[in-house]
Design an enzyme around this catalytic site. Structure first.
Site, PDB file in Angstrom:
ATOM      1  N   TRP A 344       0.841  -1.214   0.000  1.00 60.15           N
ATOM      2  CA  TRP A 344       0.000   0.000   0.000  1.00 60.15           C
ATOM      3  C   TRP A 344       0.868   1.253   0.000  1.00 60.15           C
ATOM      4  O   TRP A 344       0.385   2.350  -0.238  1.00 60.15           O
ATOM      5  CB  TRP A 344      -0.917   0.004   1.235  1.00 60.15           C
ATOM      6  CG  TRP A 344      -0.198   0.254   2.540  1.00 60.15           C
ATOM      7  CD1 TRP A 344       0.936  -0.370   2.978  1.00 60.15           C
ATOM      8  CD2 TRP A 344      -0.544   1.196   3.554  1.00 60.15           C
ATOM      9  NE1 TRP A 344       1.296   0.111   4.211  1.00 60.15           N
ATOM     10  CE2 TRP A 344       0.416   1.068   4.597  1.00 60.15           C
ATOM     11  CE3 TRP A 344      -1.566   2.121   3.711  1.00 60.15           C
ATOM     12  CZ2 TRP A 344       0.378   1.839   5.755  1.00 60.15           C
ATOM     13  CZ3 TRP A 344      -1.609   2.887   4.868  1.00 60.15           C
ATOM     14  CH2 TRP A 344      -0.647   2.745   5.870  1.00 60.15           C
ATOM     15  N   ASP A 345       2.155   1.069   0.268  1.00 58.30           N
ATOM     16  CA  ASP A 345       3.107   2.184   0.269  1.00 58.30           C
ATOM     17  C   ASP A 345       2.928   3.031  -0.984  1.00 58.30           C
ATOM     18  O   ASP A 345       3.003   4.259  -0.942  1.00 58.30           O
ATOM     19  CB  ASP A 345       4.552   1.666   0.287  1.00 58.30           C
ATOM     20  CG  ASP A 345       4.862   0.761   1.469  1.00 58.30           C
ATOM     21  OD1 ASP A 345       3.958   0.046   1.917  1.00 58.30           O
ATOM     22  OD2 ASP A 345       6.021   0.760   1.920  1.00 58.30           O
ATOM     23  N   GLU A 471       0.883  -2.193  12.605  1.00 61.01           N
ATOM     24  CA  GLU A 471       1.143  -3.637  12.668  1.00 61.01           C
ATOM     25  C   GLU A 471       1.462  -4.144  14.070  1.00 61.01           C
ATOM     26  O   GLU A 471       1.769  -5.314  14.242  1.00 61.01           O
ATOM     27  CB  GLU A 471       2.267  -3.988  11.691  1.00 61.01           C
ATOM     28  CG  GLU A 471       1.846  -3.763  10.255  1.00 61.01           C
ATOM     29  CD  GLU A 471       2.884  -4.194   9.233  1.00 61.01           C
ATOM     30  OE1 GLU A 471       3.991  -4.575   9.632  1.00 61.01           O
ATOM     31  OE2 GLU A 471       2.573  -4.141   8.027  1.00 61.01           O
ATOM     32  N   LYS A 580       3.073   0.909  15.939  1.00 57.74           N
ATOM     33  CA  LYS A 580       4.284   0.925  15.113  1.00 57.74           C
ATOM     34  C   LYS A 580       4.300   2.189  14.259  1.00 57.74           C
ATOM     35  O   LYS A 580       5.325   2.733  13.920  1.00 57.74           O
ATOM     36  CB  LYS A 580       4.254  -0.329  14.236  1.00 57.74           C
ATOM     37  CG  LYS A 580       5.482  -0.527  13.369  1.00 57.74           C
ATOM     38  CD  LYS A 580       5.330  -1.801  12.539  1.00 57.74           C
ATOM     39  CE  LYS A 580       6.528  -2.033  11.649  1.00 57.74           C
ATOM     40  NZ  LYS A 580       6.310  -3.127  10.704  1.00 57.74           N
ATOM     41  N   GLN A 581       3.090   2.636  13.878  1.00 58.07           N
ATOM     42  CA  GLN A 581       2.979   3.722  12.902  1.00 58.07           C
ATOM     43  C   GLN A 581       1.616   4.384  12.993  1.00 58.07           C
ATOM     44  O   GLN A 581       0.718   3.876  13.664  1.00 58.07           O
ATOM     45  CB  GLN A 581       3.181   3.151  11.512  1.00 58.07           C
ATOM     46  CG  GLN A 581       2.140   2.104  11.136  1.00 58.07           C
ATOM     47  CD  GLN A 581       2.655   1.144  10.084  1.00 58.07           C
ATOM     48  OE1 GLN A 581       3.023   0.022  10.406  1.00 58.07           O
ATOM     49  NE2 GLN A 581       2.664   1.571   8.834  1.00 58.07           N
TER      50      GLN A 581
HETATM   51  C1  BGC Z   1       5.108  -1.264   7.569  1.00 58.59           C
HETATM   52  C2  BGC Z   1       4.058  -1.402   6.500  1.00 58.59           C
HETATM   53  C3  BGC Z   1       4.706  -1.219   5.141  1.00 58.59           C
HETATM   54  C4  BGC Z   1       5.857  -2.182   4.948  1.00 58.59           C
HETATM   55  C5  BGC Z   1       6.604  -1.968   3.645  1.00 58.59           C
HETATM   56  C6  BGC Z   1       6.228  -2.256   7.287  1.00 58.59           C
HETATM   57  O1  BGC Z   1       7.247  -2.078   8.223  1.00 58.59           O
HETATM   58  O2  BGC Z   1       4.569  -1.505   8.843  1.00 58.59           O
HETATM   59  O3  BGC Z   1       3.049  -0.445   6.695  1.00 58.59           O
HETATM   60  O4  BGC Z   1       3.761  -1.414   4.136  1.00 58.59           O
HETATM   61  O5  BGC Z   1       6.766  -2.000   6.005  1.00 58.59           O
HETATM   62  O6  BGC Z   1       7.190  -0.722   3.599  1.00 58.59           O
END
Ligand code: BGC
Length: 750
Positions: A344-345, A471, A580-581
C-alpha cells in the site's frame, strides 16, 4: 551541493549503505552502487542488478499451514551482473583500497554517479581512474559506463569487462526484513563472447528470461581477447598507455515481460543505437532538467534538508515502474529488502507525488493495479468471500506473498487504499474515460468486498477481524482507519454509477452484473458505518479494544529494544496500546471530513504518545497533521526525520534498500503538510504555513491542464499559473488564475 551526494567512507557497514544510496535506476532497471572492481578489504556486498517485476516463484514453507494460506510467493531476482570492470597497471590490480584516494559523487542533476581513484605507482607515477555510470531515462534498457584512465608515465594496462549470469540473491537468515533462502533462481541458458558479450538466463519456476548484451569501445589501439566460462562472458584489452585512455561500455537488458521472445534480437538492435557516452549523458541531463522543472520543490534556509528532498525525489523517479506491468517496490530498485514487493506504500505514500507532477506515470501505476483485479477476485474467493476483490498485502504479479496473515492478508485496508488512489486520480484529472474504463469497475469490486466482509448489527455496519495500518495491533474489530476508508470506498462506488453516462452505465451494468439495489446497499452501509469513538477521551478509538489495553511504557523501554518488532513477540505487542505507525491519525489526514477539528487534534495528542514510529511510514503523517493543527515547529521536527532518513541511515537498515514510502512522505509533508494541500470533491485547497527555520518554500504541481507554482514566504503566499487556467481555494477564498497570472495573499505566522 544540494544536487550532489558525496560519501567517501569505505568502512564495511557504510559501503553496504552506499550501495543503496548510490543505486541508479529508471523504473525498469536498477543497479546498486557497487564498485566495478569489487571491494578489497571487505567481503560483504549486495551486488545487485534488478529489473522491476522480474521475479521467480518460490514455495513458502510453513510449520503449520492452515486453509488458504498462500503456498508460493514471488521474489524479485538479482539478474545478470554487468558492472564488472577490472583494471591492472603494470600487473597491479586497481582497486579502491584504503591506501588509494577515492571520491564518490551521485549527481542528481545529471543522473550519473562518478567515482575517482588516485594513487601512485613507482613506475607509472600518479594514476587517476574515473568511473562514470548511468542508467538511462531515455533508453530504459541501457546501463552505460565510462572509465577514464590517466597515467603519468607510460604503463602496460589491462582492462577486463565481464557479463556474469552466475548470480544469486542476497540472504540473511538473521533478519526477517531481508529475504532468506531460495537465493539462486536463475540458470544460464546461453553465453556468447564476440564483438559483444552476452548472457541469457531463465528463472526456475516463473518461466521468464532475462538477457544482457554489452559492447565496449576503447579510445586507443589494443589487443582484445574474449572468453566464456561458468556463465560469464569476458573481454580483455591489453595496451600500452601514455596519458589518457577512455573505455566506454554499454549494457542493454531485455526481459520476457517487456520484450517477449525477441529479447536477444531486441538487445542487439538497441545496442546499435548506442554510439556516444556523451550523447547518452546529454540526453540524461535534458530528461532530468525537465523532471526537476516539473517537480520543483525548493526550500530556502537549509541546504542539508534541500539535499535530502532532492535525493528522495530522485529515487522516487528512479524506482517507479511506468509500463503497467510493474509498480514501485517498497525499497525501490535499490536493494532486496521486502523482495521487491509492492505494498500500500505506493498508493498512500508515493502515488500523490506522481499524480501531482507526472500524471502519466500515475496512470501507469494505476493500470498495473487494475491488471491485478482478476487475481484479487480469485483471492477474495479463496479467503471465503462470495464476491468482491481482495488485493494482496504484498505482491509482484498479483498473488498474496505474505506468509504472516495477521499483518499481511488481514490488512484489508489495502483494497480501500487502492480505491482511494483511483478516486484521487479521477478528482485531479476528471478523465471521463478513466471513470468508464477503470474507476467504476475497481470501486464496484472493492465495495463488494466490504459488503461481504462487514455486517449490519444494531443499525451499524461493522467490519470485524481485520488489521489496520498499525502492525503492532492485529486482527481487531472495527479498525477506525479501515472502516472510514471502506466508507469512502462505498460512497464513491455508488457515486460512480451516478456519474456514468447512461450508455456506458448500461454496458458496465451487464459486464459487472450489477444487481438491482446493489449501489443503494453500498450507500446504506456507508451511511451506517460504525466509526468507533471513545466518549471519555473524546477521540476516535483505533478499534473496539485498543483503548482498553494497558499502555506500553515507552519512556522506560531501552533504546536498543527498538524497533520493538525485533525484540518482542507479536502477542506481547498486541496486548498493549503501542503503535508501530500512524493509524487513526492517518485516517484523519486522508479523510479529514470524517471528524471535527477538535476530535482530530485530541486523537493526535493521544496517539502520538503511544506511537514508536518503528515504521518509516509514520513520521510524515505526524508531520502533516501537526501542520494541520497549527503546530508548525512540531511538523518541522517530524519532517526532518523523513528528509534524511536514508542519507543518514537513521533506521539502520538502508543497506537492504531505500525507504521509498518515506521518500514519498517527504513530498507529502511539504506539499500536504506545510502548504496544506488537499484534494476533495469540491476541488483543490491550500492552507499554507511555513516553519520558522525557512525563508521560503516553492513547489509546482499539475492540476488538470494547468501547472501551478506555489511559493511560501514568511509573510505571504504566492500562487502563479505557469501554464493553463485553474481555480482552487486558499482556506475559504476561491482563487481563479489564467495562464501567467498570480495572486499573493498575506501569510500569518503559524
Ligand atoms: C510497515 C508497513 C509497510 C511495509 C513496507 C512495514 O514495516 O509496517 O506499513 O507497508 O513495512 O514498507
Amino acid at each position: 551541493m544540494s544536487w550532489q551526494l558525496v560519501n567517501n567512507d569505505r568502512r564495511e557497514e557504510q559501503l553496504l549503505v552506499n550501495e543503496s544510496l548510490f543505486a541508479l535506476g529508471n523504473g525498469f532497471l536498477g543497479i546498486r552502487g557497487n564498485f566495478e572492481e569489487g571491494y578489497v578489504h571487505s567481503n560483504k556486498s549486495v551486488r545487485g542488478t534488478y529489473i522491476n517485476a522480474f521475479h521467480d516463484i518460490t514455495d513458502i514453507t510453513y510449520g503449520e499451514k492452515l486453509y488458504a494460506f498462500p503456498e508460493t510467493q514471488q521474489k524479485l531476482l538479482n539478474v545478470i551482473d554487468s558492472q564488472t570492470i577490472l583494471i591492472s597497471i603494470n600487473g597491479r590490480r586497481v582497486a579502491a583500497g584504503e591506501e588509494v584516494q577515492m571520491e564518490r559523487t551521485l549527481d542528481m542533476a545529471r543522473g550519473q554517479s562518478v567515482r575517482k581513484l588516485s594513487w601512485t605507482d613507482q613506475e607509472a607515477g600518479q594514476t587517476i581512474v574515473t568511473f562514470r555510470r548511468l542508467v538511462s531515462f531515455t533508453m530504459k534498457e541501457l546501463f552505460a559506463q565510462q572509465v577514464e584512465i590517466e597515467t603519468e608515465r607510460e604503463a602496460s594496462v589491462q582492462i577486463s569487462t565481464v557479463v556474469n549470469g552466475d548470480v544469486s540473491n542476497f540472504s540473511d537468515p538473521d533478519d526477517p526484513r531481508v529475504a532468506s533462502g531460495h537465493a539462486k533462481r536463475l540458470t544460464v541458458e546461453q553465453t556468447d563472447a564476440g564483438d559483444m558479450l552476452s548472457v541469457t538466463c531463465r528463472t526456475y519456476e516463473s518461466n521468464l528470461s532475462v538477457h544482457c548484451s554489452a559492447k565496449s569501445a576503447l579510445s586507443t589501439a589494443a589487443e582484445r581477447k574474449v572468453s566464456t566460462e561458468a556463465g560469464r562472458a569476458k573481454e580483455t584489452y591489453t595496451f600500452t598507455s601514455s596519458g589518457k585512455t577512455v573505455l566506454t561500455r554499454w549494457s542493454v537488458y531485455t526481459d520476457t515481460y517487456r520484450h517477449g521472445e525477441q529479447l536477444t534480437n531486441q538487445a542487439a538492435q538497441l545496442l546499435q543505437a548506442c554510439t556516444s557516452f556523451e550523447e547518452t549523458a546529454e540526453a540524461q541531463e535534458a530528461y532530468l532538467q525537465q523532471f526537476w522543472s516539473d517537480s520543483l520543490l525548493e526550500i530556502d534556509g537549509d541546504p542539508d534538508l534541500q539535499q535530502g528532498i532532492r535525493f528522495n525525489l530522485f529515487h522516487l523517479l528512479q524506482s517507479a515502474g511506468r509500463d503497467a506491468v510493474s509498480n514501485i517496490p517498497a525499497k525501490g530498485l535499490s536493494g532486496e529488502g521486502y523482495e521487491g514487493h509492492y505494498f500500500w506504500d505506493t498508493e498512500i505514500y508515493m502515488f500523490p507525488f506522481f499524480l501531482m507532477t507526472r500524471p502519466d506515470t500515475a496512470r501507469q501505476l494505476l493500470k498495473y493495479r487494475f491488471s491485478l483485479l482478476e487475481a484479487a477476485k480469485i483471492r477474495a474467493k479463496e479467503v471465503g468471500h462470495t464476491k468482491g476483490a481482495l488485493f494482496p498485502w504484498r505482491t509482484i504479479s498479483g498473488g498474496e506473498c505474505s506468509a504472516f496473515f495477521p499483518a499481511g492478508t488481514a490488512q484489508y485496508h489495502i483494497s480501500a487504499d487502492i480505491a482511494y488512489s483511483f478516486i484521487q486520480y479521477y478528482l485531479v484529472t476528471e478523465e471521463q474515460a478513466f471513470l468508464t474504463d477503470y474507476l467504476t469497475e475497481l470501486l464496484t469490486e472493492t465495495a463488494r468486498l466490504w459488503m461481504d466482509t462487514g455486517h449490519m448489527k444494531d443499525g451499524q455496519f461493522r467490519i470485524d477481524d481485520v488489521t489496520g495500518p498499525d502492525e503492532y495491533t492485529c486482527i481487531v474489530n472495527n479498525n477506525f482507519y479501515t472502516n472510514a476508508m471502506a466508507q469512502y470506498n462505498l460512497n464513491w462506488a455508488a457515486a460512480c454509477w451516478e456519474l456514468l453516462e447512461e450508455k456506458d452505465a448500461e454496458a458496465l451494468r451487464g459486464r459487472l452484473q450489477l444487481e438491482e439495489g446493489e449501489a443503494a446497499s453500498w450507500k446504506k452501509a456507508a451511511e451506517h458505518m460504525y466509526l468507533p469513538y471513545d466518549e471519555k477521551l473524546r477521540i476516535h478509538a483505533q478499534d473496539d479494544t485498543f483503548l482498553q489495553k494497558k499502555v506500553w511504557d515507552l519512556a522506560s523501554t531501552p533504546k536498543e529494544k527498538f524497533p520493538l518488532l525485533l525484540n518482542y513477540h507479536p502477542l506481547t505487542l498486541y496486548r498493549y496500546q503501542v503503535c508501530k505507525q500512524a493509524d487513526t491519525v492517518l485516517a484523519h489526514f486522508l479523510l479529514e471530513d470524517t471528524a471535527d477539528e477538535e476530535t482530530m487534534k485530541r486523537s493526535y495528542d493521544y496517539y502520538e504518545k503511544v506511537t514508536t514510529h518503528d515504521s518509516s511510514l509514520s513520521y510524515c503523517v505526524f508531520s502533516m497533521m501537526a501542520a494541520r493543527h497549527g503546530d508548525v515547529e512540531k511538523a518541522y521536527r517530524y519532517f526532518i526525520e523523513t528528509a534524511r532518513l536514508d542519507i543518514d541511515n537513521t533506521h539502520q537498515n538502508t543497506k537492504d534498500g531505500l525507504h521509498l514510502a518515506n521518500m514519498g512522505g517527504t513530498w507529502l509533508a511539504l506539499v500536504y503538510g506545510f502548504a496544506g494541500m488537499r484534494i476533495k470533491a469540491s476541488g483543490l485547497l491550500f492552507r499554507p504555513v511555513l516553519p520558522k527555520a525557512w525563508k521560503s518554500m516553492s513547489f509546482r504541481i499539475r492540476w488538470r491542464n494547468a501547472l501551478l507554482e506555489v511559493r511560501l514566504d514568511k509573510d505571504k503566499v504566492r500562487y502563479e499559473a505557469l501554464d493553463g487556467t485553474l481555480t482552487f481555494r486558499h482556506h475559504e477564498d476561491t482563487i481563479s488564475l489564467k495562464e501567467g497570472e498570480f495572486k499573493e495573499i498575506p501569510l500569518h505566522e503559524g
